[in-house]
Design a protein around this motif. Structure first.
Motif, PDB file in Angstrom:
ATOM      1  N   ARG A 290       0.842  -1.193   0.000  1.00 48.72           N
ATOM      2  CA  ARG A 290       0.000   0.000   0.000  1.00 48.72           C
ATOM      3  C   ARG A 290       0.887   1.256   0.000  1.00 48.72           C
ATOM      4  NH1 ARG A 290      -4.969  -0.315   2.359  1.00 48.72           N
ATOM      5  NH2 ARG A 290      -5.127   1.868   1.688  1.00 48.72           N
ATOM      6  N   PRO A 291       0.668   2.181  -0.931  1.00 48.19           N
ATOM      7  CA  PRO A 291       1.468   3.420  -0.959  1.00 48.19           C
ATOM      8  C   PRO A 291       1.390   4.196   0.348  1.00 48.19           C
ATOM      9  CG  PRO A 291       0.242   3.157  -3.008  1.00 48.19           C
ATOM     10  CD  PRO A 291      -0.259   2.094  -2.083  1.00 48.19           C
ATOM     11  N   ALA A 292       0.235   4.136   1.025  1.00 50.02           N
ATOM     12  CA  ALA A 292       0.081   4.866   2.282  1.00 50.02           C
ATOM     13  C   ALA A 292       1.087   4.397   3.329  1.00 50.02           C
ATOM     14  CB  ALA A 292      -1.346   4.702   2.812  1.00 50.02           C
ATOM     15  N   THR A 293       1.452   3.111   3.278  1.00 49.25           N
ATOM     16  CA  THR A 293       2.442   2.589   4.224  1.00 49.25           C
ATOM     17  C   THR A 293       3.772   3.308   4.064  1.00 49.25           C
ATOM     18  OG1 THR A 293       1.426   0.393   4.329  1.00 49.25           O
ATOM     19  CG2 THR A 293       3.766   0.545   4.887  1.00 49.25           C
ATOM     20  N   TRP A 294       4.200   3.483   2.823  1.00 43.62           N
ATOM     21  CA  TRP A 294       5.481   4.144   2.567  1.00 43.62           C
ATOM     22  C   TRP A 294       5.429   5.617   2.979  1.00 43.62           C
ATOM     23  CZ3 TRP A 294       9.624   1.307   1.353  1.00 43.62           C
ATOM     24  CH2 TRP A 294       9.387   0.005   0.893  1.00 43.62           C
ATOM     25  N   VAL A 295       4.260   6.241   2.794  1.00 40.34           N
ATOM     26  CA  VAL A 295       4.113   7.633   3.215  1.00 40.34           C
ATOM     27  C   VAL A 295       4.212   7.744   4.733  1.00 40.34           C
ATOM     28  CG1 VAL A 295       2.535   9.592   3.312  1.00 40.34           C
ATOM     29  CG2 VAL A 295       2.711   8.243   1.204  1.00 40.34           C
ATOM     30  N   ILE A 296       3.520   6.835   5.444  1.00 38.81           N
ATOM     31  CA  ILE A 296       3.530   6.856   6.911  1.00 38.81           C
ATOM     32  C   ILE A 296       4.935   6.561   7.448  1.00 38.81           C
ATOM     33  CG2 ILE A 296       2.690   5.684   8.974  1.00 38.81           C
ATOM     34  CD1 ILE A 296       0.035   5.290   7.518  1.00 38.81           C
ATOM     35  N   VAL A 297       5.560   5.511   6.930  1.00 40.23           N
ATOM     36  CA  VAL A 297       6.903   5.141   7.396  1.00 40.23           C
ATOM     37  C   VAL A 297       7.906   6.238   7.068  1.00 40.23           C
ATOM     38  CG1 VAL A 297       8.791   3.495   7.101  1.00 40.23           C
ATOM     39  CG2 VAL A 297       6.439   2.669   7.261  1.00 40.23           C
ATOM     40  N   GLY A 298       7.792   6.802   5.842  1.00 43.15           N
ATOM     41  CA  GLY A 298       8.690   7.896   5.474  1.00 43.15           C
ATOM     42  C   GLY A 298       8.498   9.112   6.355  1.00 43.15           C
ATOM     43  N   GLY A 299       7.225   9.420   6.664  1.00 39.46           N
ATOM     44  CA  GLY A 299       6.943  10.552   7.538  1.00 39.46           C
ATOM     45  C   GLY A 299       7.489  10.335   8.936  1.00 39.46           C
ATOM     46  N   PHE A 300       7.330   9.105   9.444  1.00 47.87           N
ATOM     47  CA  PHE A 300       7.839   8.810  10.779  1.00 47.87           C
ATOM     48  C   PHE A 300       9.364   8.856  10.800  1.00 47.87           C
ATOM     49  CE2 PHE A 300       8.694   6.228  14.558  1.00 47.87           C
ATOM     50  CZ  PHE A 300       7.785   6.788  15.451  1.00 47.87           C
ATOM     51  N   ALA A 301       9.990   8.425   9.698  1.00 51.85           N
ATOM     52  CA  ALA A 301      11.455   8.495   9.618  1.00 51.85           C
ATOM     53  C   ALA A 301      11.922   9.947   9.638  1.00 51.85           C
ATOM     54  CB  ALA A 301      11.941   7.796   8.350  1.00 51.85           C
ATOM     55  N   LEU A 302      11.194  10.814   8.931  1.00 51.32           N
ATOM     56  CA  LEU A 302      11.554  12.230   8.921  1.00 51.32           C
ATOM     57  C   LEU A 302      11.385  12.844  10.314  1.00 51.32           C
ATOM     58  CD1 LEU A 302       9.975  13.411   5.540  1.00 51.32           C
ATOM     59  CD2 LEU A 302      12.395  13.047   6.053  1.00 51.32           C
ATOM     60  N   VAL A 303      10.313  12.450  11.001  1.00 50.48           N
ATOM     61  CA  VAL A 303      10.098  12.941  12.367  1.00 50.48           C
ATOM     62  C   VAL A 303      11.234  12.491  13.281  1.00 50.48           C
ATOM     63  CG1 VAL A 303       8.614  12.772  14.399  1.00 50.48           C
ATOM     64  CG2 VAL A 303       7.598  13.110  12.147  1.00 50.48           C
ATOM     65  N   SER A 304      11.653  11.231  13.120  1.00 50.82           N
ATOM     66  CA  SER A 304      12.751  10.701  13.946  1.00 50.82           C
ATOM     67  C   SER A 304      14.054  11.449  13.664  1.00 50.82           C
ATOM     68  CB  SER A 304      12.936   9.205  13.673  1.00 50.82           C
ATOM     69  OG  SER A 304      11.764   8.482  13.973  1.00 50.82           O
ATOM     70  N   ILE A 305      14.313  11.713  12.382  1.00 48.07           N
ATOM     71  CA  ILE A 305      15.526  12.453  12.020  1.00 48.07           C
ATOM     72  C   ILE A 305      15.473  13.874  12.591  1.00 48.07           C
ATOM     73  CG2 ILE A 305      16.811  13.449  10.087  1.00 48.07           C
ATOM     74  CD1 ILE A 305      15.982  10.998   8.440  1.00 48.07           C
ATOM     75  N   ALA A 306      14.288  14.497  12.497  1.00 48.64           N
ATOM     76  CA  ALA A 306      14.119  15.846  13.046  1.00 48.64           C
ATOM     77  C   ALA A 306      14.345  15.848  14.550  1.00 48.64           C
ATOM     78  CB  ALA A 306      12.732  16.380  12.703  1.00 48.64           C
TER      79      ALA A 306
END
Length: 278
Positions: free
Chosen positions: A253-269
């Motif tokens: 599901r594309p939404a999975t990649w969006v969620i995981v990518g968003g969470f990765a960006l939050v973690s990096i931030a």
């Protein structure tokens, strides 16, 4: 090390099961699904609204920080060696209060995201025993959500409180580490207890007696390496893990990649913000 050994054993025995299934000709003749509507007896996980508990935790931490800031030392200890000796100091400043608050917010975000995954997950219901399996899954999901709420809020509060108390030299490093260690052990122990009592998707709550030898569903092809679920035809975004206890996501599901990518960006931030504050 234990997770690596566990994964290696899973892959080994998964390969053996695949060989046995091919040799014995075990294959699902049909792929059954079930939807249970209006089954009010099934336990329901607590709603996401309960996560408001993190708001007073952050506010109390802020109040503690503001109260102790005037009496805090001019140089705040921020790093220790393995012997417990301070080897890095930082001048007193806004970071003294901001860092514990930022840490608590990040912890809260992780626990709330896990809670959301549990609520939004595909229900693991057995078509042969829909009512019993729905009840077992509901009880399992409710226990996991309660554990996330209670354990997550307590762990977040303890980490935030002791962190600011240590930096203001109210607590020693030894006491701080002892409190963190004790809280973490209790949380991990509670997690293991829920796993043992309920089993994945509530499998330990019921005895699934097979009435015949038919395989109801066989989705081996959708579990890549046994742990990554990839099924474009499944509308579910979150579903129970096949290996271990908990939930995973449908990587097709594309939404999975969006969620995981968003969470990765939050973690990096979060990491970058911590480095800047330190």
């Amino acid at each position: 090390m234990p997770p690596v050994v566990s994964l290696a054993l899973m892959l080994h025995y998964r390969k053996r099961v695949e060989v046995i299934k091919r040799e014995e000709g075990w294959k699902a003749e049909r792929d059954e699904a079930v939807a249970l509507i209006g089954f009010e007896e099934a336990p329901v996980p607590p709603s996401l609204a309960w996560n408001v508990v993190y708001v007073p935790i952050v506010l109390i931490t802020l109040a503690i920080g503001l109260a102790l800031y005037p009496s805090a030392p001019d140089m705040v200890p921020t790093h220790f060696d393995f012997a417990g000796n301070v080897n890095q100091w930082t001048p007193k400043g806004p970071a003294l209060i901001a860092f514990p608050l930022l840490f608590e917010v990040f912890m809260a975000a992780c626990f709330i995201f896990s809670h959301w995954m549990t609520i939004r997950s595909k229900k693991d219901i057995d078509p042969a025993r829909p009512a019993i399996s729905a009840y077992a899954y509901g009880a399992f999901a409710r226990a996991e959500c309660i554990l996330l709420l209670v354990g997550g809020s307590v762990l977040t509060a303890v980490l935030g409180f002791v962190m600011i108390l240590m930096m203001t030299e109210v607590l020693s490093l030894f006491v701080t580490m002892a409190l963190i260690f004790a809280t973490t052990v209790i949380f991990v122990g509670a997690t293991i207890a829920v796993s043992i009592v309920y089993g994945q998707s509530g499998s330990r709550l019921i005895k699934r007696l097979e009435e015949n030898g038919d395989i109801i569903a066989d989705n081996d092809e959708h579990w890549k390496a046994g742990i990554f679920y990839w099924n474009k035809d499944d509308a579910s975004l979150v579903l129970p893990k096949r290996f271990g206890v908990g939930w995973t996501m449908n990587w097709a599901r594309p939404a999975t990649w969006v969620i995981v990518g968003g969470f990765a960006l939050v973690s990096i931030a979060f990491v970058v913000a911590c480095l800047l504050l330190m």
